[in-house]
Scaffold this motif. Sequence first.
Motif, PDB file in Angstrom:
ATOM      1  N   SER A   5       0.808  -1.211   0.000  1.00 56.97           N
ATOM      2  CA  SER A   5       0.000   0.000   0.000  1.00 56.97           C
ATOM      3  C   SER A   5       0.845   1.266   0.000  1.00 56.97           C
ATOM      4  N   ASN A   6       2.126   1.165   0.374  1.00 55.57           N
ATOM      5  CA  ASN A   6       3.009   2.337   0.325  1.00 55.57           C
ATOM      6  C   ASN A   6       3.569   2.581  -1.068  1.00 55.57           C
ATOM      7  N   GLY A   7       3.143   1.779  -2.054  1.00 51.08           N
ATOM      8  CA  GLY A   7       3.564   1.979  -3.432  1.00 51.08           C
ATOM      9  C   GLY A   7       4.683   1.060  -3.891  1.00 51.08           C
ATOM     10  N   THR A   8       5.245   0.269  -2.999  1.00 47.25           N
ATOM     11  CA  THR A   8       6.324  -0.642  -3.374  1.00 47.25           C
ATOM     12  C   THR A   8       5.786  -1.779  -4.244  1.00 47.25           C
ATOM     13  N   VAL A   9       6.466  -2.010  -5.349  1.00 48.67           N
ATOM     14  CA  VAL A   9       6.100  -3.091  -6.267  1.00 48.67           C
ATOM     15  C   VAL A   9       7.330  -3.960  -6.494  1.00 48.67           C
ATOM     16  N   ALA A  10       7.152  -5.270  -6.548  1.00 44.16           N
ATOM     17  CA  ALA A  10       8.267  -6.184  -6.798  1.00 44.16           C
ATOM     18  C   ALA A  10       7.739  -7.427  -7.507  1.00 44.16           C
ATOM     19  N   VAL A  11       8.642  -8.130  -8.169  1.00 46.36           N
ATOM     20  CA  VAL A  11       8.283  -9.393  -8.807  1.00 46.36           C
ATOM     21  C   VAL A  11       9.406 -10.391  -8.562  1.00 46.36           C
ATOM     22  N   GLU A  12       9.010 -11.627  -8.312  1.00 49.26           N
ATOM     23  CA  GLU A  12       9.944 -12.703  -7.976  1.00 49.26           C
ATOM     24  C   GLU A  12       9.765 -13.839  -8.981  1.00 49.26           C
ATOM     25  N   TRP A  13      10.882 -14.365  -9.468  1.00 48.36           N
ATOM     26  CA  TRP A  13      10.840 -15.476 -10.418  1.00 48.36           C
ATOM     27  C   TRP A  13      11.819 -16.545  -9.956  1.00 48.36           C
ATOM     28  N   GLU A  14      11.306 -17.762  -9.774  1.00 49.55           N
ATOM     29  CA  GLU A  14      12.143 -18.895  -9.373  1.00 49.55           C
ATOM     30  C   GLU A  14      12.178 -19.921 -10.494  1.00 49.55           C
ATOM     31  N   ARG A  15      13.380 -20.322 -10.871  1.00 52.47           N
ATOM     32  CA  ARG A  15      13.578 -21.285 -11.957  1.00 52.47           C
ATOM     33  C   ARG A  15      14.328 -22.496 -11.410  1.00 52.47           C
ATOM     34  N   GLN A  16      13.706 -23.673 -11.502  1.00 57.43           N
ATOM     35  CA  GLN A  16      14.338 -24.918 -11.089  1.00 57.43           C
ATOM     36  C   GLN A  16      15.246 -25.416 -12.209  1.00 57.43           C
ATOM     37  N   LEU A  17      16.480 -25.799 -11.853  1.00 55.05           N
ATOM     38  CA  LEU A  17      17.464 -26.237 -12.838  1.00 55.05           C
ATOM     39  C   LEU A  17      17.711 -27.737 -12.808  1.00 55.05           C
ATOM     40  N   GLY A  18      16.981 -28.455 -11.960  1.00 53.41           N
ATOM     41  CA  GLY A  18      17.173 -29.893 -11.845  1.00 53.41           C
ATOM     42  C   GLY A  18      18.180 -30.252 -10.782  1.00 53.41           C
ATOM     43  N   GLU A  19      18.039 -31.435 -10.181  1.00 57.92           N
ATOM     44  CA  GLU A  19      18.937 -31.934  -9.134  1.00 57.92           C
ATOM     45  C   GLU A  19      19.005 -30.970  -7.953  1.00 57.92           C
ATOM     46  N   ASP A  20      17.846 -30.401  -7.578  1.00 56.00           N
ATOM     47  CA  ASP A  20      17.738 -29.463  -6.450  1.00 56.00           C
ATOM     48  C   ASP A  20      18.505 -28.162  -6.670  1.00 56.00           C
ATOM     49  N   ASN A  21      18.868 -27.854  -7.904  1.00 56.17           N
ATOM     50  CA  ASN A  21      19.513 -26.586  -8.221  1.00 56.17           C
ATOM     51  C   ASN A  21      18.456 -25.581  -8.683  1.00 56.17           C
ATOM     52  N   SER A  22      18.664 -24.305  -8.364  1.00 56.81           N
ATOM     53  CA  SER A  22      17.647 -23.311  -8.712  1.00 56.81           C
ATOM     54  C   SER A  22      18.250 -21.915  -8.743  1.00 56.81           C
ATOM     55  N   VAL A  23      17.533 -21.001  -9.417  1.00 59.54           N
ATOM     56  CA  VAL A  23      17.882 -19.583  -9.444  1.00 59.54           C
ATOM     57  C   VAL A  23      16.641 -18.794  -9.058  1.00 59.54           C
ATOM     58  N   LEU A  24      16.782 -17.928  -8.056  1.00 55.71           N
ATOM     59  CA  LEU A  24      15.682 -17.085  -7.605  1.00 55.71           C
ATOM     60  C   LEU A  24      16.063 -15.626  -7.852  1.00 55.71           C
ATOM     61  N   THR A  25      15.246 -14.925  -8.621  1.00 61.44           N
ATOM     62  CA  THR A  25      15.498 -13.529  -8.956  1.00 61.44           C
ATOM     63  C   THR A  25      14.349 -12.669  -8.468  1.00 61.44           C
ATOM     64  N   LYS A  26      14.673 -11.573  -7.767  1.00 61.70           N
ATOM     65  CA  LYS A  26      13.659 -10.640  -7.275  1.00 61.70           C
ATOM     66  C   LYS A  26      14.045  -9.235  -7.713  1.00 61.70           C
ATOM     67  N   ILE A  27      13.105  -8.555  -8.343  1.00 59.78           N
ATOM     68  CA  ILE A  27      13.346  -7.192  -8.815  1.00 59.78           C
ATOM     69  C   ILE A  27      12.391  -6.248  -8.094  1.00 59.78           C
ATOM     70  N   THR A  28      12.973  -5.258  -7.410  1.00 62.41           N
ATOM     71  CA  THR A  28      12.198  -4.203  -6.762  1.00 62.41           C
ATOM     72  C   THR A  28      12.614  -2.885  -7.387  1.00 62.41           C
ATOM     73  N   PRO A  29      11.803  -2.307  -8.268  1.00 61.05           N
ATOM     74  CA  PRO A  29      12.173  -1.067  -8.953  1.00 61.05           C
ATOM     75  C   PRO A  29      12.582   0.032  -7.978  1.00 61.05           C
ATOM     76  N   ASN A  30      13.641   0.754  -8.367  1.00 59.40           N
ATOM     77  CA  ASN A  30      14.185   1.863  -7.572  1.00 59.40           C
ATOM     78  C   ASN A  30      14.756   1.417  -6.234  1.00 59.40           C
ATOM     79  N   GLU A  31      14.969   0.102  -6.078  1.00 59.28           N
ATOM     80  CA  GLU A  31      15.606  -0.399  -4.865  1.00 59.28           C
ATOM     81  C   GLU A  31      16.762  -1.328  -5.205  1.00 59.28           C
ATOM     82  N   CYS A  32      16.459  -2.532  -5.687  1.00 59.40           N
ATOM     83  CA  CYS A  32      17.543  -3.471  -5.949  1.00 59.40           C
ATOM     84  C   CYS A  32      17.075  -4.653  -6.787  1.00 59.40           C
TER      85      CYS A  32
END
Length: 263
Positions: A200-227
């Motif tokens: 509600s304070n205007g913060t927006v973010a999106v998270e994407w998790e990609r499984q690579l097999g054998e319990d390996n994964s990449v998690l990416t989170k983008i928060t505009p104007n932050e990190c």
Amino acid sequence: MKNHIFSAAFLVTSSLAAKPQLTVQVRDGKFDEFEGLEPSFTWETKGTSGEYELECGIDIAARPTTDLASLPKSIWGKAQREYKGWDLSGRAEVQADVPNQAKVELEGDNEEEDVNVKIFASAGKKMSVARVEATKGFESGDARVTVNPRYDVDHEDGDVILGWAKDKTEIELIADRDNQSIKISQQLDDDNRVAPMYASNGTVAVEWERQLGEDNSVLTKITPNECIEVEWHDHDWTANVEVPIEGTKVGGPAVTIKREVKF
């Protein structure tokens, strides 16, 4: 005196019986300066004593020095047992820079009643509770619902987390007196999960998790104007990268690399 002898005996026997894990970490590494590197070693072991499961560990700085007493960064211990349907545990951790005070975590979990209670406190000359929280889960049709009230004693403030999960969709609502947020997580297929978030304070973010097999994964989170945050698991390796962003400007990345070595 007997208690001290028993404690020492437990540590020796459990150290011999358990397989320790060694973690080498490079924390907040900045590419533009070597001083940003902060390697450390983490060691832990576990054992049993009667009805109790016991664990202990130590975090040690890995830097050349003649002052060995300055290397330990923290030391912790944990005891756990089951009592009348409750899985009870207590954990205490002492930081090297605050040796006269311990962080204490008490937890009780009842699987049959689907209830979990946690108390976070500090112990020194006196015991003071910092935060308490409880989680209650129940089934609602084909969905699972959780209610998690939390209260910060130090700041006299609290919030509540409401969770709803069904099939490939999970919804999480967090609300306090000043701000509310919602996160909707959708499992697109076996390998991809997307979770947009809005506050509600205007913060927006999106998270994407990609499984690579054998319990390996990449998690990416983008928060505009932050990190931009990336967490990459590759077998025994874990790498975290955080890049601050402000508009179109990109700051210097901070990197954490962790490797677990079992022997």
